[in-house]
Design a protein around this motif. Structure first.
Motif, PDB file in Angstrom:
ATOM      1  N   ALA A   1       0.829  -1.204   0.000  1.00  0.00           N
ATOM      2  CA  ALA A   1       0.000   0.000   0.000  1.00  0.00           C
ATOM      3  C   ALA A   1       0.864   1.255   0.000  1.00  0.00           C
ATOM      4  CB  ALA A   1      -0.911  -0.004   1.227  1.00  0.00           C
ATOM      5  N   SER A   2       0.385   2.264  -0.694  1.00  0.00           N
ATOM      6  CA  SER A   2       1.077   3.552  -0.699  1.00  0.00           C
ATOM      7  C   SER A   2       0.615   4.427   0.462  1.00  0.00           C
ATOM      8  CB  SER A   2       0.832   4.276  -2.028  1.00  0.00           C
ATOM      9  OG  SER A   2      -0.566   4.467  -2.244  1.00  0.00           O
ATOM     10  N   ASN A   3      -0.601   4.190   0.928  1.00  0.00           N
ATOM     11  CA  ASN A   3      -1.143   4.979   2.043  1.00  0.00           C
ATOM     12  C   ASN A   3      -1.006   4.201   3.350  1.00  0.00           C
ATOM     13  OD1 ASN A   3      -2.998   3.077   1.106  1.00  0.00           O
ATOM     14  ND2 ASN A   3      -4.757   4.213   1.900  1.00  0.00           N
ATOM     15  N   ILE A   4       0.229   4.063   3.823  1.00  0.00           N
ATOM     16  CA  ILE A   4       0.484   3.341   5.064  1.00  0.00           C
ATOM     17  C   ILE A   4      -0.091   4.143   6.233  1.00  0.00           C
ATOM     18  CG2 ILE A   4       2.279   2.467   6.605  1.00  0.00           C
ATOM     19  CD1 ILE A   4       4.003   1.965   4.168  1.00  0.00           C
ATOM     20  N   TYR A   5      -0.909   3.500   7.014  1.00  0.00           N
ATOM     21  CA  TYR A   5      -1.638   4.196   8.070  1.00  0.00           C
ATOM     22  C   TYR A   5      -0.695   4.897   9.036  1.00  0.00           C
ATOM     23  CZ  TYR A   5      -5.101   5.001  11.739  1.00  0.00           C
ATOM     24  OH  TYR A   5      -5.918   5.588  12.667  1.00  0.00           O
ATOM     25  N   PHE A   6       0.362   4.236   9.417  1.00  0.00           N
ATOM     26  CA  PHE A   6       1.315   4.792  10.387  1.00  0.00           C
ATOM     27  C   PHE A   6       1.920   6.101   9.885  1.00  0.00           C
ATOM     28  CE2 PHE A   6       5.758   5.068  11.901  1.00  0.00           C
ATOM     29  CZ  PHE A   6       5.526   5.152  13.271  1.00  0.00           C
TER      30      PHE A   6
END
Length: 242
Positions: A63-68
């Motif tokens: 994923a490119s939108n890593i939550y961290f």
């Protein structure tokens, strides 16, 4: 590489989303205090518990939108929680019962977040279940491993990983059968909470040791001996002499 379908992600209200991470961070920091870690170790334990499972999930998804990496404000809040827990542990360590309830709800929401994101990437149901479970319990497992103890989910205990697995299965089944994602989300969270509560209420535990070999061998020997016995009907006298 799978592509994210944003319309298929179940939107969790930010307050609930943040609360689930905060509870995870708090339980990790409390673990650090009970394990007599220093302030750095306590902070790392908190961050691993709150963010570790999501990081592993996002890395596996590519994923490119890593939550961290997407919530710097939550990072600061989590850091403050770890420091408060370390320096005022007398307050927090007395909240064990309340934290147990909050922690169960937290991992249920983690399971939902992991399952929902994997579903949005169009993965097969089996991977939805795996990533949902990893998101829920992966952080705690990483924390325990780095602290040099066997992860709690690998030891005999009341349902924890099993509850998250059940919740992820419920989400995957409902989502792939075309039910609304909101219904699937409630099904996931409800299943985790129900399994966790019932396991504590009736003391259901996973086993640390189980060997079915003796039973299988005994059954095989019994079947083999019965197959070699003569047919009793053929052994009976006919009552007629030639």
């Amino acid at each position: 590489m799978p592509v994210l379908d944003a319309s298929a992600v179940l939107a969790i209200p930010w307050g609930i989303d943040y609360a689930s991470v905060v509870v995870g961070v708090l339980t990790g920091a409390m673990f650090g205090c009970r394990s007599k870690l220093d302030v750095v170790g306590t902070t790392v334990a908190g961050f691993l518990t709150g963010f570790g499972g999501g990081i592993v999930r996002d890395l596996l998804l590519g994923a490119s939108n890593i939550y961290f990496m997407s919530h710097p404000d939550l990072i600061l809040v989590s850091l403050a929680i770890c420091l408060l827990t370390f320096y005022f542990r007398g307050v927090f360590l007395d909240l064990n019962r309340s934290i147990l309830v909050a922690d169960t709800l937290s991992v249920a929401l983690f399971a939902l977040a992991g399952s929902s994101k994997a579903f949005a990437y169009g993965l097969d149901p089996v991977y939805v279940v795996i990533l949902g479970t990893i998101t829920a319990v992966g952080g705690g497992a990483l924390r325990d491993a780095m602290a040099g103890v066997t992860p709690a989910i690998f030891r005999g205990s009341n349902f924890y990983a099993v509850a998250c697995l059940g919740g992820s299965v419920a989400f995957a089944a409902m989502a792939y059968f075309g039910l609304p994602l909101v219904a699937a989300g409630f099904g996931c969270v409800g299943t985790v909470l129900a399994l966790r509560y019932l396991s504590i209420r009736f003391d259901w535990k996973t086993r640390e040791y189980c060997d079915l070999t003796p039973r299988v061998v005994a059954a095989a020997k019994g079947a083999s001996s019965s197959s070699h016995q003569p047919d009793r009907l053929d052994a009976l006298p006919t009552g007629r002499e030639d």
